[in-house]
Structures are given as structure tokens and as C-alpha cells.
Design a protein around this motif. Structure first.
Motif, PDB file in Angstrom:
ATOM      1  N   SER A  16       0.815  -1.218   0.000  1.00  0.00           N
ATOM      2  CA  SER A  16       0.000   0.000   0.000  1.00  0.00           C
ATOM      3  C   SER A  16       0.845   1.263   0.000  1.00  0.00           C
ATOM      4  CB  SER A  16      -0.914   0.012   1.227  1.00  0.00           C
ATOM      5  OG  SER A  16      -0.147  -0.014   2.414  1.00  0.00           O
ATOM      6  N   CYS A  17       2.166   1.142  -0.070  1.00  0.00           N
ATOM      7  CA  CYS A  17       3.045   2.308  -0.012  1.00  0.00           C
ATOM      8  C   CYS A  17       2.712   3.289  -1.132  1.00  0.00           C
ATOM      9  CB  CYS A  17       4.504   1.874  -0.137  1.00  0.00           C
ATOM     10  SG  CYS A  17       5.670   3.253  -0.196  1.00  0.00           S
ATOM     11  N   TYR A  18       2.602   4.561  -0.774  1.00  0.00           N
ATOM     12  CA  TYR A  18       2.249   5.575  -1.766  1.00  0.00           C
ATOM     13  C   TYR A  18       3.393   5.883  -2.717  1.00  0.00           C
ATOM     14  CZ  TYR A  18       4.304   8.625   1.849  1.00  0.00           C
ATOM     15  OH  TYR A  18       5.127   9.192   2.789  1.00  0.00           O
ATOM     16  N   GLU A  19       4.590   5.343  -2.458  1.00  0.00           N
ATOM     17  CA  GLU A  19       5.715   5.522  -3.382  1.00  0.00           C
ATOM     18  C   GLU A  19       5.953   4.262  -4.226  1.00  0.00           C
ATOM     19  OE1 GLU A  19       8.935   6.590  -0.865  1.00  0.00           O
ATOM     20  OE2 GLU A  19       8.155   8.586  -0.440  1.00  0.00           O
ATOM     21  N   ARG A  20       5.138   3.259  -4.025  1.00  0.00           N
ATOM     22  CA  ARG A  20       5.331   1.971  -4.701  1.00  0.00           C
ATOM     23  C   ARG A  20       5.300   2.115  -6.221  1.00  0.00           C
ATOM     24  NH1 ARG A  20       2.032  -2.249  -6.506  1.00  0.00           N
ATOM     25  NH2 ARG A  20       2.822  -4.364  -6.086  1.00  0.00           N
ATOM     26  N   ARG A  21       4.350   2.902  -6.727  1.00  0.00           N
ATOM     27  CA  ARG A  21       4.231   3.040  -8.185  1.00  0.00           C
ATOM     28  C   ARG A  21       5.444   3.751  -8.777  1.00  0.00           C
ATOM     29  NH1 ARG A  21      -1.996   4.232 -10.139  1.00  0.00           N
ATOM     30  NH2 ARG A  21      -2.883   2.292  -9.354  1.00  0.00           N
ATOM     31  N   ILE A  22       6.020   4.674  -8.016  1.00  0.00           N
ATOM     32  CA  ILE A  22       7.213   5.360  -8.509  1.00  0.00           C
ATOM     33  C   ILE A  22       8.349   4.351  -8.675  1.00  0.00           C
ATOM     34  CG2 ILE A  22       8.966   7.092  -7.971  1.00  0.00           C
ATOM     35  CD1 ILE A  22       6.793   8.670  -6.518  1.00  0.00           C
ATOM     36  N   GLY A 286      -0.010  12.637  -1.077  1.00  0.00           N
ATOM     37  CA  GLY A 286      -1.175  13.458  -1.375  1.00  0.00           C
ATOM     38  C   GLY A 286      -1.895  13.139  -2.665  1.00  0.00           C
ATOM     39  N   GLY A 287      -1.472  12.109  -3.377  1.00  0.00           N
ATOM     40  CA  GLY A 287      -2.164  11.737  -4.605  1.00  0.00           C
ATOM     41  C   GLY A 287      -1.555  12.337  -5.849  1.00  0.00           C
ATOM     42  N   ALA A 288      -0.334  12.915  -5.722  1.00  0.00           N
ATOM     43  CA  ALA A 288       0.284  13.567  -6.871  1.00  0.00           C
ATOM     44  C   ALA A 288       1.213  12.646  -7.645  1.00  0.00           C
ATOM     45  CB  ALA A 288       1.065  14.800  -6.402  1.00  0.00           C
ATOM     46  N   ALA A 289       1.264  11.375  -7.288  1.00  0.00           N
ATOM     47  CA  ALA A 289       2.181  10.463  -7.978  1.00  0.00           C
ATOM     48  C   ALA A 289       1.493   9.147  -8.348  1.00  0.00           C
ATOM     49  CB  ALA A 289       3.401  10.184  -7.099  1.00  0.00           C
ATOM     50  N   ALA A 295       5.942  14.285  -8.700  1.00  0.00           N
ATOM     51  CA  ALA A 295       5.457  15.610  -9.074  1.00  0.00           C
ATOM     52  C   ALA A 295       6.365  16.691  -8.507  1.00  0.00           C
ATOM     53  CB  ALA A 295       4.032  15.814  -8.565  1.00  0.00           C
ATOM     54  N   LEU A 296       6.625  17.711  -9.301  1.00  0.00           N
ATOM     55  CA  LEU A 296       7.378  18.863  -8.839  1.00  0.00           C
ATOM     56  C   LEU A 296       6.434  19.861  -8.180  1.00  0.00           C
ATOM     57  CD1 LEU A 296       9.793  19.453 -11.851  1.00  0.00           C
ATOM     58  CD2 LEU A 296      10.175  18.093  -9.783  1.00  0.00           C
ATOM     59  N   ALA A 297       6.953  20.632  -7.233  1.00  0.00           N
ATOM     60  CA  ALA A 297       6.127  21.592  -6.516  1.00  0.00           C
ATOM     61  C   ALA A 297       5.760  22.772  -7.402  1.00  0.00           C
ATOM     62  CB  ALA A 297       6.863  22.087  -5.279  1.00  0.00           C
ATOM     63  N   ALA A 298       4.523  23.231  -7.270  1.00  0.00           N
ATOM     64  CA  ALA A 298       4.088  24.439  -7.964  1.00  0.00           C
ATOM     65  C   ALA A 298       4.767  25.653  -7.329  1.00  0.00           C
ATOM     66  CB  ALA A 298       2.575  24.563  -7.890  1.00  0.00           C
ATOM     67  N   ASP A 299       4.790  26.748  -8.066  1.00  0.00           N
ATOM     68  CA  ASP A 299       5.432  27.963  -7.566  1.00  0.00           C
ATOM     69  C   ASP A 299       4.629  28.648  -6.473  1.00  0.00           C
ATOM     70  OD1 ASP A 299       7.565  27.671  -9.302  1.00  0.00           O
ATOM     71  OD2 ASP A 299       6.615  28.851 -10.884  1.00  0.00           O
ATOM     72  N   THR A 300       3.301  28.482  -6.520  1.00  0.00           N
ATOM     73  CA  THR A 300       2.437  29.137  -5.547  1.00  0.00           C
ATOM     74  C   THR A 300       1.449  28.128  -4.980  1.00  0.00           C
ATOM     75  OG1 THR A 300       0.880  29.808  -7.269  1.00  0.00           O
ATOM     76  CG2 THR A 300       2.605  31.385  -6.683  1.00  0.00           C
ATOM     77  N   ASP A 340      -9.453  10.645  -5.994  1.00  0.00           N
ATOM     78  CA  ASP A 340      -9.463  11.934  -6.686  1.00  0.00           C
ATOM     79  C   ASP A 340      -9.096  13.002  -5.663  1.00  0.00           C
ATOM     80  OD1 ASP A 340     -10.044  14.332  -7.950  1.00  0.00           O
ATOM     81  OD2 ASP A 340     -11.874  13.579  -8.906  1.00  0.00           O
ATOM     82  N   TRP A 341      -7.924  13.613  -5.827  1.00  0.00           N
ATOM     83  CA  TRP A 341      -7.435  14.565  -4.833  1.00  0.00           C
ATOM     84  C   TRP A 341      -8.329  15.784  -4.683  1.00  0.00           C
ATOM     85  CZ3 TRP A 341      -6.517  19.443  -6.630  1.00  0.00           C
ATOM     86  CH2 TRP A 341      -6.257  19.582  -7.998  1.00  0.00           C
ATOM     87  N   ARG A 342      -9.193  16.025  -5.650  1.00  0.00           N
ATOM     88  CA  ARG A 342     -10.078  17.182  -5.575  1.00  0.00           C
ATOM     89  C   ARG A 342     -11.220  16.972  -4.587  1.00  0.00           C
ATOM     90  NH1 ARG A 342     -11.250  17.285 -11.914  1.00  0.00           N
ATOM     91  NH2 ARG A 342     -11.497  15.073 -11.333  1.00  0.00           N
ATOM     92  N   SER A 343     -11.530  15.718  -4.281  1.00  0.00           N
ATOM     93  CA  SER A 343     -12.647  15.393  -3.396  1.00  0.00           C
ATOM     94  C   SER A 343     -12.235  15.460  -1.931  1.00  0.00           C
ATOM     95  CB  SER A 343     -13.169  13.992  -3.716  1.00  0.00           C
ATOM     96  OG  SER A 343     -13.608  13.897  -5.048  1.00  0.00           O
TER      97      SER A 343
END
Length: 410
Positions: A16-22, A286-289, A295-300, A340-343
Motif C-alpha cells: 500500500s506504499c504511496y511511493e510503490r508506483r514510482i 497526497g495523490g500527486a504520484a 510531481a514537482l512543486a508548484a510555484d504558488t 481523486d485529490w479534488r474530493s
């Protein structure tokens, strides 16, 4: 904000590791130590030395950070120490050596250990991405526990110096289903007898449908929360989170662990990750990968999610009208409904249960207590002062955010 210096390598096996897919997508890519250190110094120097001393020290994180060669790990810890006066690390503890312990003493390293129980059955989620036998998982579990005791013994006065050995415990069906809770409590009390009283429990977030049986239902997680919260507040020395965080939110307001801070998945306020090539990334939990790409960090910092959740009815997956909106801001985007990170978080019922339970306990103990109004805390979230959509006064100082939930400082 908390800086995390990351290595993606890991010898553990959490399916279940969130880095597993990477790791599955990219394989072993190696790291550029000089680039990582350059980024670390640049990020640190955005603050004055005085401010750096007030915040959490950067955490050497993984993957498994003890897979850094000792010489490189020493260089990283020394760099952090020179900038912050202390260091921290989050590890599964398997590879801990006397050489590591000497470094930790030298660089005032707070050690967080990832472990879910003291038996193979409870700790199975840390080693279930393979075909290890029950006996082998028990051997690995015993080794982790033994190394936790060694770490405590290596620095008997660490507590007075502001250092700590702490634990991250992931709540999953193996250790937190209703018929497993007694064994989990027994394990936590065992840690306490070892002198380990700082514990963070995180609900497992499963991103692959084939492994969904590991995830607790909202109702199961809520029952586990209540059981652990009641134990926590019986003893003021038990620094168990998120339970202490919720007490603080009701009584003081202010900052809390990342899941209660209306996180922006593309610029996670509680974690700035320094990746293996020196680039700046975000919290990968956080669901960004999900596609296996870091994922790279956004500027803002974006407020799209928090604004949308404030306006969307709860029956449609939003948070409109929720009395606890100001306590959690929709929860961790990584646990969004349907991945879905938006939810809002799919564990909403569990967190409502926890908020209600601790509020009731506080009022029962102190009938005249004036608890904080959650809508006041929500004003820190731009465009979401209330779930009616009124505008707030912008995001608070992001350096005020408490560290990410995958590291527990004492």
C-alpha cells in the motif's frame, strides 16, 4: 513547512506504499548528493538562522533513508545540523547500526520508526508485497523493536535535550479492525514501557483496487480513533496524534498535523520534498504520484480544492455546511473519494466521529469550557473562511504548519 530529504530506495515491502508506483515505474535511478545538498542549503537560507531554530529540522526520509551509504548519510545529517542545530530521520529501523547511532548522538537526531505492531500479524502491512513467511516477518518485526530499544539506550538523556525516539503506526485491517484493537493497544503500551510515548497513527490509503481489502471502512476507522483517543487523554504524557492535535484544535486552535491543514496537493504546505536529483517536489502521499511520476512543486499555493469543497454539498462529495470544516479543510487530498485529490477525504465519517467524541469528552470533563469556533480557524484558508464561501485572509505562514504526518517529532 518541513523539508524532507528523500531517497526512493526501500528494502521493505508495503504493497500500500504511496511511493510503490514510482519505484515500479522508474526503477532504481540513483541520487545526486551534491544537487540535494545545494537545494537543502538554498531552501534553508530562505529563513534567518533564528527562524530555522524555531521550526522542525529537515527529516531524512524515504523510501528507507538508512539505505544511504553511511558516509553520505553523515554528510546529509551534518549539513542539516550545521543549519538547524538538530536533525531528524524516519526509518523502518531494520538497518540501524552502531555507526548510525553514533551519528544520531553527534547530530542530535530525533529518530522516527515505522512499525505497525509487535507481532507478524499486526505488522504484516509493512512486509506484504512479496512472499515472506510469517516467521520471517516476525523476525524483521523483532529486529525493528530491538533497534528501537537500542536507539533509546544510545541516548538515555535525549528527552531532556529535545530529542526523541517516536513511532509511526499505520492503521489498517491487520492491526486496527475491531478484533485487532486489543492487540494494537497492547503494542502501544509496550512502546510506552520502552520509553516511546510519541506516536503518530495514520490511516492506510490504498491507491490500487486490488489491495483495497487492507483499508478500513470509515466506521471501522472511527471506532479505532475513539479507542485510541480515550487511552491517549487518560495520560498527559501520551503524545499520540492525531488525538492530541484534535484536543488542541478544540481548545487552542492554531496549527495541526498536515491532514487538518487544507493541503494543496501541488504545493504541500507541510512538506517540501528534496528529490534525488535535487529538484523540489511535494508530498507523494497526497495523490500527486498515482501515475508513478514524481510531481514537482508548484510555484504558488493553490486554493482551488479548498474553495470547491467549501461550495459543494456534502452529498456530492464536498464539505458545504459541515460544522467541522475549520478543523480539517476536507482532509488529506491523497485520501480523496475515488482516489481523486479534488474530493474530500473518504474517511470523513471517521474524522467527524473523532471530532465529536473529543468535543464531548472535553465538555464532560470541563462543563464550562469555551471551545474554539472552527470557523475562525478556517479564515486562514484563502477564499474559504466559512463553508458559505466568504473570503478569508489568505493562507497563514506556511512555516507554521506542523510536520508532515509521516514523521513524528517528540
Amino acid at each position: 513547512m518541513s523539508l524532507h530529504v528523500k531517497i526512493m530506495d526501500c528494502q521493505s515491502g508495503c504493497r500500500s506504499c504511496y511511493e510503490r508506483r514510482i519505484r515500479k515505474t522508474q526503477g532504481k535511478v540513483g541520487y545526486n548528493l551534491e544537487a540535494m545538498l545545494e537545494t537543502l542549503r538554498r531552501e534553508a537560507e530562505k529563513e534567518t538562522p533564528e527562524n530555522r531554530r524555531k521550526h522542525s529540522a529537515p527529516c531524512v526520509h524515504g523510501g528507507e533513508p538508512l539505505m544511504f551509504p553511511p558516509a553520505d548519510l553523515r554528510t546529509i545529517l551534518k549539513t542539516i545540523y550545521d543549519l538547524y542545530g538538530r536533525t531528524s530521520i524516519q526509518t523502518n529501523g531494520i538497518l540501524l547500526s552502531d555507526e548510525h547511532l553514533a551519528m544520531f548522538r553527534e547530530f542530535k537526531t530525533s529518530v522516527g520508526v515505522s512499525i505497525d505492531g509487535d507481532t507478524a500479524a499486526l505488522n504484516w502491512g509493512r512486509w506484504n508485497d512479496g512472499d515472506l513467511s510469517t516467521g520471517r516477518v516476525q523476525e524483521l518485526t523483532d529486529r525493528t523493536l530491538g533497534n528501537m530499544e537500542r536507539a533509546r539506550a544510545a541516548c538515555p538523556t535525549c528527552g531532556a535535550a529535545g530529542l526523541n525516539v517516536s513511532a509511526i503506526v499505520v492503521l489498517r485491517r491487520y492491526n486496527a479492525a475491531e478484533d485487532k484493537l486489543d492487540a494494537l493497544v497492547k503494542f502501544l503500551l509496550r512502546l510506552e514501557k520502552m520509553g516511546i510515548r510519541s506516536v503518530r497513527t495514520n490511516e492506510v490509503i490504498v491507491f490500487e483496487d486490488r489491495f483495497k481489502d487492507e483499508e478500513l471502512t470509515e466506521e471501522e476507522l472511527g471506532r479505532a480513533f475513539i479507542r485510541l483517543a480515550d487511552l491517549c487523554i487518560k495520560d498527559a504524557g501520551r503524545q499520540w496524534n492525531p488525538y492530541r492535535d484534535v484536543v488542541k484544535l478544540w481548545t487552542e486552535g492554531g496549527d495541526a498535523t498536515c491532514v487538518f491543514n487544507a493541503c494543496d496537493v501541488w504545493r504541500s504546505g507541510a512538506e517540501t520534498a528534496i528529490m534525488e536529483d535535487g529538484s523540489i517536489g511535494v508530498c507523494l502521499k497526497g495523490g500527486a504520484a498515482l501515475d508513478g511520476i514524481q510531481a514537482l512543486a508548484a510555484d504558488t499555493t493553490g486554493v482551488e480544492r479548498v474553495r470547491a469543497l467549501a461550495a459543494i454539498p456534502q452529498v456530492l462529495g464536498g464539505c458545504q455546511g459541515c460544522e467541522f470544516w475549520g478543523l480539517c479543510g476536507g482532509g488529506c487530498p491523497g485520501s480523496g473519494i475515488g482516489n481523486d485529490w479534488r474530493s474530500r477525504t473518504r474517511f470523513c465519517v471517521a474524522y467527524k466521529t473523532l471530532f465529536q467524541h473529543i468535543r464531548s469528552r472535553l465538555k464532560g470533563l470541563m462543563p464550562g469550557i469555551a471551545l474554539k469556533d472552527p470557523t475562525e480557524r478556517a479564515k486562514r484558508w484563502a477564499g474559504a473562511a466559512t463553508t458559505g464561501g466568504a473570503h478569508g485572509n489568505g493562507h497563514g505562514d506556511e512555516h507554521g504548519d506542523k510536520p508532515h504526518g509521516d514523521h513524528q517529532d517528540g
